[in-house]
Design an enzyme around this catalytic site. Structure first.
Site, PDB file in Angstrom:
ATOM      1  N   MET A  39      23.240 -78.452  25.359  1.00  0.00           N
ATOM      2  CA  MET A  39      22.403 -77.885  26.331  1.00  0.00           C
ATOM      3  C   MET A  39      22.793 -78.588  27.722  1.00  0.00           C
ATOM      4  O   MET A  39      23.018 -77.979  28.771  1.00  0.00           O
ATOM      5  CB  MET A  39      21.088 -77.587  26.188  1.00  0.00           C
ATOM      6  CG  MET A  39      20.391 -76.607  27.049  1.00  0.00           C
ATOM      7  SD  MET A  39      21.290 -75.146  27.276  1.00  0.00           S
ATOM      8  CE  MET A  39      20.449 -73.893  26.167  1.00  0.00           C
ATOM      9  N   PHE A  58      -7.764-104.690  17.964  1.00  0.00           N
ATOM     10  CA  PHE A  58      -6.508-104.470  17.177  1.00  0.00           C
ATOM     11  C   PHE A  58      -6.230-102.859  16.846  1.00  0.00           C
ATOM     12  O   PHE A  58      -7.184-102.253  16.346  1.00  0.00           O
ATOM     13  CB  PHE A  58      -6.544-105.194  15.908  1.00  0.00           C
ATOM     14  CG  PHE A  58      -5.136-104.732  14.995  1.00  0.00           C
ATOM     15  CD1 PHE A  58      -3.954-105.093  15.553  1.00  0.00           C
ATOM     16  CD2 PHE A  58      -5.325-104.178  13.756  1.00  0.00           C
ATOM     17  CE1 PHE A  58      -2.646-104.951  14.756  1.00  0.00           C
ATOM     18  CE2 PHE A  58      -4.157-103.703  13.164  1.00  0.00           C
ATOM     19  CZ  PHE A  58      -2.937-104.393  13.692  1.00  0.00           C
TER      20      PHE A  58
HETATM   21  C1  LIG Z   1      12.296 -84.996  23.188  1.00  0.00           C
HETATM   22  C2  LIG Z   1      13.318 -84.324  24.081  1.00  0.00           C
HETATM   23  N1  LIG Z   1      14.264 -85.076  24.744  1.00  0.00           N
HETATM   24  C3  LIG Z   1      15.168 -84.695  25.600  1.00  0.00           C
HETATM   25  C4  LIG Z   1      15.398 -83.249  25.798  1.00  0.00           C
HETATM   26  C5  LIG Z   1      16.330 -82.667  26.757  1.00  0.00           C
HETATM   27  N2  LIG Z   1      17.177 -81.724  25.953  1.00  0.00           N
HETATM   28  C6  LIG Z   1      17.174 -80.431  25.706  1.00  0.00           C
HETATM   29  S1  LIG Z   1      18.504 -79.760  25.089  1.00  0.00           S
HETATM   30  C7  LIG Z   1      18.905 -80.959  24.585  1.00  0.00           C
HETATM   31  C8  LIG Z   1      20.277 -81.363  23.917  1.00  0.00           C
HETATM   32  C9  LIG Z   1      19.974 -81.019  22.332  1.00  0.00           C
HETATM   33  O1  LIG Z   1      21.162 -81.517  21.509  1.00  0.00           O
HETATM   34  P1  LIG Z   1      21.470 -81.137  20.075  1.00  0.00           P
HETATM   35  O2  LIG Z   1      20.181 -81.124  19.269  1.00  0.00           O
HETATM   36  O3  LIG Z   1      22.510 -81.477  19.702  1.00  0.00           O
HETATM   37  O4  LIG Z   1      21.548 -79.486  20.413  1.00  0.00           O
HETATM   38  P2  LIG Z   1      22.748 -78.481  21.342  1.00  0.00           P
HETATM   39  O5  LIG Z   1      22.053 -78.175  22.565  1.00  0.00           O
HETATM   40  O6  LIG Z   1      23.952 -79.407  21.139  1.00  0.00           O
HETATM   41  O7  LIG Z   1      22.768 -77.226  20.274  1.00  0.00           O
HETATM   42  C10 LIG Z   1      18.424 -82.358  25.245  1.00  0.00           C
HETATM   43  C11 LIG Z   1      18.662 -83.653  25.421  1.00  0.00           C
HETATM   44  C12 LIG Z   1      14.320 -82.373  24.991  1.00  0.00           C
HETATM   45  N3  LIG Z   1      14.401 -81.139  25.192  1.00  0.00           N
HETATM   46  N4  LIG Z   1      13.456 -82.920  24.289  1.00  0.00           N
END
Ligand SMILES: Cc1ncc(C[n+]2csc(CCOP(=O)(O)OP(=O)(O)O)c2C)c(N)n1
Ligand SMILES: [Mg+2]
Length: 563
Positions: free
Chosen positions: A477, A112
């Protein structure tokens, strides 16, 4: 003195100077948790998810320079740490992670909550241990801390079977530590330092590129002193920000994919590039074949395997960044006392100044709240005197570009792994390291939701952390990349279905603020930052703003797209 394994573990932590550990209990570590209240010098912080524990320990380590520690149970507790461990490994952060394990006689039985966490984390730890013999426990802990903080730092995992925690043995603390075949080189070779100085002395267009190694080795002062003495412009990687004051005239801005026009052109045109504690990551170099095409390269790094891994260098210097920079400075004082560095670099500095003033970082005002303006306001209000943790995405890059970091250990960000969910729990660790400092987590609306449960940790420990959400209701992004480089089909990045962050903060017992109008932004930020309580500040920003400059993947640094 006969002690249980749990007692030996906690006594050993105290000998290593641990004052706070971030953790989450469970069956395999109950013996340790039951013993913990008898060691009031060790402050245990109960997080709400084991990933939060590792990121908090990481934020504590980055902010303080000490080793971060966490304690979790076996099985799911252990697997929940993996993202945090990989994050710390990518950025060379000293951590010791203690995981519970099933009793030794059950290992391999699919017991477990049994997982092979030593196997799982082998590629993302600097080293890891499974302690099978209580007589080796104290030595193993000593080695774990030594490995984590020495040489190129990194996370070290120690797996602790339950029966080893229950058994009794004599507690013998090994004062001296020696590990055969592990001898990191701190003191750089004098000849290599002399060769570095020769390159710098001949250079007409020199640039210094500083990375996270400058922060980790406490070399910021040495770097700043040397750059000023030799009149050499400086750029930093994301991990190096704060290693050189962004207010200095020699500052070029950040380099790389979202680097400044001036920094990227300076790299492209320099004749000598001195790289200090950076590893030429692809986000820094752009197309490798076109990186610094005119430069002879001096590379200082404590890890010999990072030298010549990606780029060919003319002068490798293996050693501690601070010692190397001080050594170079001393040689310059002794041999080149009367050299007119500023005069000889005048034409180059003028070219650099022209790049800086002709194409500075900028954004177009249009009456909406611009995310870049929020970061500028944060810098202005805090006077730069705050610890800023970020999540990952556009908001992270705007922090890097528009908050003028002037001191080391003031930016906590996941550079190598790019871990969404890092920043908010990292801010928790930083606030424990510096209870009196202003700690701000700048979050994206997407990233914050990855470890939002840590608001309970924040509220229950009365940490005055402020979370500034640059809320674009997008995974911004990814949306930006789809818009610029793909087919614009970014519906899956739409985050309009999101919680009411103000109500959510209030539900946890924190304060919630929302800013929707540009004219209110400054005043509400000031009001929220002045509060002694934890708060979410939900800033409704321009939805489809992009981060510029951007060097497309596969392009050279001078092929960046500007606003
Ligand atoms: C754990 C994880 N999953 C996916 C990604 C891919 N990724 C990079 S930036 C991003 C968008 C982030 O969105 P947000 O936090 O709203 O920030 P913004 O770019 O809108 O400022 C994603 C999905 C990542 N870097 N980390
Ligand atoms: Mg977003």
């Amino acid at each position: 003195m006969e002690c249980t394994g749990a007692q030996i573990l906690l006594e050993s932590m105290k000998r290593e100077g641990v004052d706070v550990l971030f953790g989450y209990p469970g069956g395999a570590v109950i013996d340790i948790y039951d013993e913990l209240p008898r060691h009031p010098e060790l402050r245990h912080v109960l997080v709400r998810h084991e990933q939060g524990a590792v990121h908090a320990a990481d934020g504590y380590a980055r902010a303080s320079g000490k080793t971060g520690v966490c304690l979790v149970t076996s099985g799911p507790g252990a697997t929940n740490t993996v993202t945090g461990i990989a994050t710390a490994y990518s950025d060379s952060i000293p951590l010791v992670i203690f995981t519970g394990q099933v009793p030794t006689q059950l290992i391999g039985n699919d017991a477990f909550q049994e997982v092979d966490i030593v196997g799982i984390t082998r590629p993302c730890t600097k080293h890891n241990f499974l302690v099978k013999d209580i007589n080796k426990l104290a030595l193993t802990i000593r080695q774990a801390f030594y490995l984590a903080r020495s040489g190129r730092p990194g996370p070290v995992l120690v797996d602790l079977p339950k029966d080893v925690m229950q058994k009794r043995a004599e507690f013998v603390w090994p004062e001296d530590i020696y590990m055969r075949s592990y001898n990191p080189t701190y003191k750089p070779n004098l000849n290599q330092l002399r060769r570095s100085v020769e390159e710098l002395a001949k250079a007409e267009r020199p640039v210094i590129l500083a990375g996270g190694g400058v922060i980790m080795s406490n070399a910021a002062e040495a770097l700043t002193g040397l750059a000023r003495k030799l009149s050499i412009p400086v750029t930093c990687t994301l991990m190096g920000l704060g290693g050189f004051p962004a207010t200095d005239p020699l500052w070029l801005g950040m380099v790389g994919m979202h680097g400044t026009y001036a920094a990227n052109l300076a790299i492209n045109n320099c004749d000598v590039l001195m790289c200090v504690g950076a590893r030429f990551d692809d986000r820094v170099t752009g197309r490798l074949a076109a990186f610094a095409p005119k430069a002879r390269i001096v590379h200082i790094d404590i890890d010999p395997t990072s030298i010549r891994k990606n780029v060919e260098v003319q002068v490798p210097v293996v050693g501690d960044c601070r010692m190397a920079l001080e050594g170079i400075s001393e040689i310059c004082d002794a041999k080149l006392e009367n050299k007119d560095w500023a005069g000889e670099h005048a034409a180059w500095l003028a070219a650099v100044a022209e790049w800086k003033s002709s194409k500075p970082l900028c954004y177009q005002e249009n009456g909406n709240i611009k995310p870049q303006a929020v970061i500028e306001a944060l810098y202005d209000i805090t006077g730069g005197d705050a610890i800023i943790a970020t999540e990952v995405g556009q908001h992270q890059m705007w922090v890097a570009q528009f908050y003028s970091f002037t001191k080391p250990r003031t930016l906590l960000t996941s550079g190598g792994l790019g871990t969404m969910g890092y920043g908010f729990p990292a801010s928790v660790g930083a606030q424990f390291a510096f209870p009196d400092k202003t700690v701000i987590a700048v979050a994206g609306d997407g990233s914050l939701q990855m470890n939002i449960q840590e608001l309970a940790t924040v509220v229950s420990n009365k940490l005055p952390i402020k979370v500034v959400i640059l809320n674009n209701r997008y995974l911004g992004m990814v949306r930006q990349w789809q818009e610029l480089f793909y087919n614009n089909n970014y519906s899956s990045t739409n985050m309009e279905a999101q919680p009411d962050f103000v109500k959510l903060a209030e539900a946890y017992g924190a304060e919630g603020y929302r800013i929707e109008k540009a004219e209110d932004m400054r005043a509400v930020l000031e009001q929220a930052l002045a509060s002694p309580n934890p708060a979410f500040i939900d800033v409704v920003v321009e939805r489809e703003e992009n981060v510029y400059p951007i060097v497309p993947v596969g392009a050279a640094l001078d092929e960046m797209l500007l606003v």
